[in-house]
Design a protein around this motif. Structure first.
Motif, short mmCIF file in Angstrom:
data_model
loop_
_atom_site.label_atom_id
_atom_site.label_comp_id
_atom_site.label_asym_id
_atom_site.label_seq_id
_atom_site.Cartn_x
_atom_site.Cartn_y
_atom_site.Cartn_z
N ASP A 35 45.23 53.98 92.31
CA ASP A 35 45.70 55.14 91.56
C ASP A 35 44.88 56.38 91.85
N ARG A 36 43.55 56.27 91.77
CA ARG A 36 42.73 57.48 91.93
C ARG A 36 42.77 58.03 93.35
N THR A 37 42.72 57.14 94.35
CA THR A 37 42.70 57.63 95.72
C THR A 37 44.05 58.18 96.15
N SER A 38 45.13 57.55 95.71
CA SER A 38 46.46 58.05 96.07
C SER A 38 46.80 59.32 95.31
N MET A 39 46.48 59.37 94.01
CA MET A 39 46.81 60.56 93.23
C MET A 39 45.92 61.74 93.59
N ALA A 40 44.77 61.48 94.21
CA ALA A 40 43.93 62.58 94.69
C ALA A 40 44.66 63.41 95.74
N VAL A 41 45.64 62.79 96.41
CA VAL A 41 46.44 63.51 97.41
C VAL A 41 47.90 63.63 96.98
N MET B 163 55.58 60.49 89.56
CA MET B 163 54.17 60.25 89.27
C MET B 163 53.54 61.54 88.81
N CYS B 164 52.68 61.44 87.83
CA CYS B 164 52.23 62.66 87.19
C CYS B 164 50.86 62.45 86.56
N GLY B 165 50.43 63.49 85.84
CA GLY B 165 49.24 63.41 85.01
C GLY B 165 49.58 63.90 83.62
N ILE B 166 48.98 63.27 82.61
CA ILE B 166 49.25 63.67 81.24
C ILE B 166 47.94 63.94 80.51
N ALA B 167 48.03 64.75 79.46
CA ALA B 167 46.87 65.05 78.62
C ALA B 167 47.38 65.50 77.26
N GLY B 168 46.48 65.46 76.27
CA GLY B 168 46.91 65.92 74.95
C GLY B 168 45.81 65.90 73.93
N ILE B 169 46.10 66.59 72.81
CA ILE B 169 45.19 66.69 71.67
C ILE B 169 45.99 66.45 70.40
N TYR B 170 45.43 65.66 69.49
CA TYR B 170 46.04 65.43 68.17
C TYR B 170 45.01 65.74 67.10
N HIS B 171 45.38 66.55 66.13
CA HIS B 171 44.52 66.83 64.97
C HIS B 171 45.08 66.12 63.74
N GLU B 172 44.19 65.62 62.93
CA GLU B 172 44.64 64.93 61.72
C GLU B 172 45.32 65.89 60.76
N ARG B 173 44.90 67.12 60.76
CA ARG B 173 45.52 68.13 59.88
C ARG B 173 46.62 68.87 60.65
N ASN C 233 44.63 69.97 81.23
CA ASN C 233 45.74 69.74 82.15
C ASN C 233 45.36 70.13 83.58
N ASP C 234 44.67 71.24 83.73
CA ASP C 234 44.27 71.70 85.06
C ASP C 234 43.29 70.76 85.73
N ALA C 235 42.52 70.02 84.90
CA ALA C 235 41.54 69.08 85.47
C ALA C 235 42.21 67.98 86.28
N ILE C 236 43.49 67.73 86.02
CA ILE C 236 44.23 66.68 86.75
C ILE C 236 45.40 67.28 87.52
N ALA C 237 45.24 68.52 87.95
CA ALA C 237 46.32 69.20 88.69
C ALA C 237 46.69 68.47 89.97
N HIS C 238 45.72 67.75 90.58
CA HIS C 238 46.00 67.01 91.81
C HIS C 238 47.06 65.93 91.61
N ARG C 239 47.20 65.44 90.37
CA ARG C 239 48.18 64.39 90.10
C ARG C 239 49.61 64.93 90.09
N GLY C 240 49.76 66.22 89.89
CA GLY C 240 51.09 66.79 89.80
C GLY C 240 51.15 68.21 90.31
#
Length: 640
Positions: free
Chosen positions: A500-506, A1-11, A25-32
């Motif tokens: 999901d939110r309450t369990s991944m918070a811990v 179980m983890c957290g994911i994030a990303g950015i895509y640019h058209e160019r 990524n750090d904003a969801i550090a609690h998930r992983g």
């Protein structure tokens, strides 16, 4: 179980800011908490936070195919990954890990967008294919794992497991979605694919989003649905036997773990059934956890203790009380948008308790939706009988009058509290069901809204969410229609979001065997009488577990995982309630009629009425506004 994030640019020549990607990524550090990873290339950045469960040594992400042309960041578990490994090896794919993540990149290479149909499990992932210049997002069939995304003005795309990750990007518009706000006050949550922010969307369950560089803006595409059709020819006795074996297999494949594993045990039918099968399949003493309440009318912990003793589990239990005001505040930060299911409090506490012992927990979520366990399905069936017996031109004015004139007897025995039933029968089937499950009924919502809010809504009502699903529902029964709507709205929007939110918070992974899609598809073929019979739901499920569980677990009256809010709002949370609902944040938002809010609080705290659910919705919304960082009177920037 983890957290994911990303950015895509058209160019492709526009590089992704590494500091921004790291902040997301750090904003969801609690998930992983077990590690993180960043990958940047040709206008794309993928980020990952890891909670190591399988192949703890080799499953680091983002993860790549053999030549590094395909990368994935992924949250979830693919339970059939070993079978996929075998099939893909015969097709020439080479694997370097023993982690289920690697099945995703090779499945994408082999089957493209259809790869999601090969996965059995819970997942939300993003694939970047540099050869095809394609970003591919996918989410599991039932919506167990979350995925949020936003298109920016320049064509860029930002995505993340939680809203807080997406909102870490400074170019994401934080204006509120007025329709989502109306949905929230009707339902108690913001249903997929909306979020409370107009610029951000959830990828709906059983959907993918394929973004190809240089092509027009992509739209989400569905790849699966559940069909409620009474096609099974099994007798009830045979269905009960098959149910146990199918659920046993769904439990068995969810016991694969390299870290300690246990279960939530509420003492209800569903969690008790899962614990019974876990204990038989695991061959070892299991850890179980439950939460009780200091109000005996809401406490079921003695039933959990009974099942724990029966299956010799190491059982831990704690009690939730109404003086935990700090937890009320923390919940807003976990959900990132308004969320009004008060059972999030005990769900967080049981997750916290479980995490002290295990890293993975199985739950019984999904049983009520699959087997018609909620009382509202029975009432909906009764209301449908009344609708069929009386023509609409006669029924609507008669029951409409009764609904308007019958008093709201919150204090009376349940059989005398008929106002909501009268109001529902006066409506058509979909509107009646919507009215029955609404946290705040239509008339009350309109009275609470300011004149400006009502005007800006422009006639929009949250009933449109239900109608949209009903219009395409593959069902042949009115109760099945209610179940189908719940599977599309209540289950992903409330139940699974809460867990999901309450369990991944811990940093706790929760697995839900009753939502194995093979089990769901099979259960949907059973006759209505196997699910709902007389005053009892889950008929075949209860019958199936008679050899494994005592009758007072299977056949006692269902309480549900509810919280004694009514008394808390007249006691330990009384001042907190008044300061929130009648404070400057709500008064200055421009969304509410302050006199109506005051009347609501006064009526409840005087004991004249029970508005606990409505008041919790309002208090949760106020907490969201403060967590969002808006000053009282600040422009909400909302749009209809």
């Amino acid at each position: 179980m983890c957290g994911i994030a990303g950015i895509y640019h058209e160019r492709a020549d526009r590089s992704v800011d590494p500091d921004l990607l790291t902040r997301m990524n750090d904003a969801i550090a609690h998930r992983g908490p077990d590690g993180d990873g960043i990958y940047r290339t040709e206008g794309v950045g993928l980020a990952h936070r890891r909670l190591a469960i399988i192949d703890r040594a080799g499953g680091h992400q983002p993860l790549f195919n053999e030549d590094g042309s395909v990368a994935v960041t992924y949250n979830g578990e693919i339970y059939n990954f070993q079978e996929l490994f075998e099939e893909l090896r015969t097709r020439g794919h080479v694997f370097r890990t023993h982690c289920d993540t690697e099945a995703i990149v090779h499945a994408w290479e082999e089957w493209g967008e259809e790869c999601v149909t090969r996965f059995r499990g819970m997942f939300a992932f993003a694939i970047w294919d540099s050869r095809q210049q394609t970003l591919f997002l996918g989410r599991d069939r039932l919506g167990i794992k979350p995925l949020h995304y936003a298109f920016l003005a320049d064509g860029s795309v930002v995505f993340g497991s939680e809203l807080k990750s997406v909102l870490a990007h400074p170019e994401v518009d934080r204006g509120l979605d007025l329709h989502a706000t109306e949905d929230y006050f009707a339902l108690g949550y913001v249903p997929d694919p909306k979020t409370i922010y107009r610029a951000v969307r959830k990828l709906a369950p059983a959907h993918t989003l394929c973004i190809r560089r240089g092509q027009p803006k992509a739209e989400p595409r569905p790849y699966w649905d559940v069909h409620f059709a009474e096609t099974s020819t099994l007798s009830e006795a045979d269905a009960a036997v098959e149910l146990v074996e199918r659920l046993r297999e769904a439990v068995r494949i969810r016991l694969v773990s390299e870290v300690p594993l246990g279960a939530f045990l509420s003492g209800g039918v569903d969690s008790s059934a899962v614990v019974a099968l876990m204990s038989q399949e695991s061959g070892r003493v299991m850890d179980t956890c439950s939460i009780g309440f200091d109000d005996p009318a809401y406490d079921e912990s003695n039933y959990a203790q009974q099942v724990a003793k029966l299956y010799n589990t190491r059982h831990a239990a704690e009690t939730v009380s109404g003086d935990e005001t700090d937890l009320v505040e923390r919940l807003a930060g976990m959900f990132d948008e308004p969320f009004a299911d008060s059972s999030a409090m005990p769900t967080y506490r049981v997750s916290e308790l479980a995490r002290r012992r295990v890293t993975v927990a199985l739950s019984g979520d999904g049983g009520d939706e699959l087997f018609a366990g909620y009382r509202r399905y029975r009432f909906h069936g009764y209301e449908e009988q009344a609708r069929r017996l009386m023509p609409a031109p006669l029924r609507q004015p008669l029951f409409g009058l009764l609904g308007r004139t019958y008093p709201k007897l919150d204090w009376a025995p349940r059989m005398l509290r008929a106002k909501t039933t009268f109001q529902s029968v006066a409506r058509d089937s979909v509107e009646g069901y919507f009215h029955g499950v609404s946290v705040i009924p239509d008339e009350m919502r309109q009275s609470l809204y300011s004149e400006k809010m009502r005007r800006d809504l422009g006639g929009y009502s949250a009933i449109e969410v239900f109608r949209a699903h009903a219009d395409k529902a593959p069902v042949d029964d009115t109760v099945a229609l209610a179940q189908y709507i719940d599977l599309k709205t209540w289950l992903p929007g409330d139940i699974l979001t809460k867990v999901d939110r309450t369990s991944m918070a811990v940093a706790l992974e929760v697995r839900v065997p009753m939502l194995d899609h093979h089990f769901v598809e099979w259960a949907a073929t059973l006759p209505r009488s196997f699910r709902l019979r007389g005053k009892s739901g889950k008929a075949v499920l209860k019958k199936a577990f008679e050899p494994l569980l005592p009758n007072d677990i299977l056949y006692r009256q269902k309480k549900g995982f509810s919280v004694p809010l009514a008394s808390w709002f007249r006691g330990p949370l009384a001042e907190r309630l008044r300061s929130a609902v009648l404070g400057p944040m709500m008064a200055d938002s421009g969304l509410f009629d302050r006199a109506a809010l005051k009347q609501l609080v006064d009526d409840h705290q005087s004991g004249r009425s029970d508005h606990a659910a409505v008041l919790w919705s309002l208090m949760s919304f106020e907490s969201f506004l403060r967590q969002d960082g808006r000053a009282p009177g600040a422009d909400l920037g909302y749009a209809a």
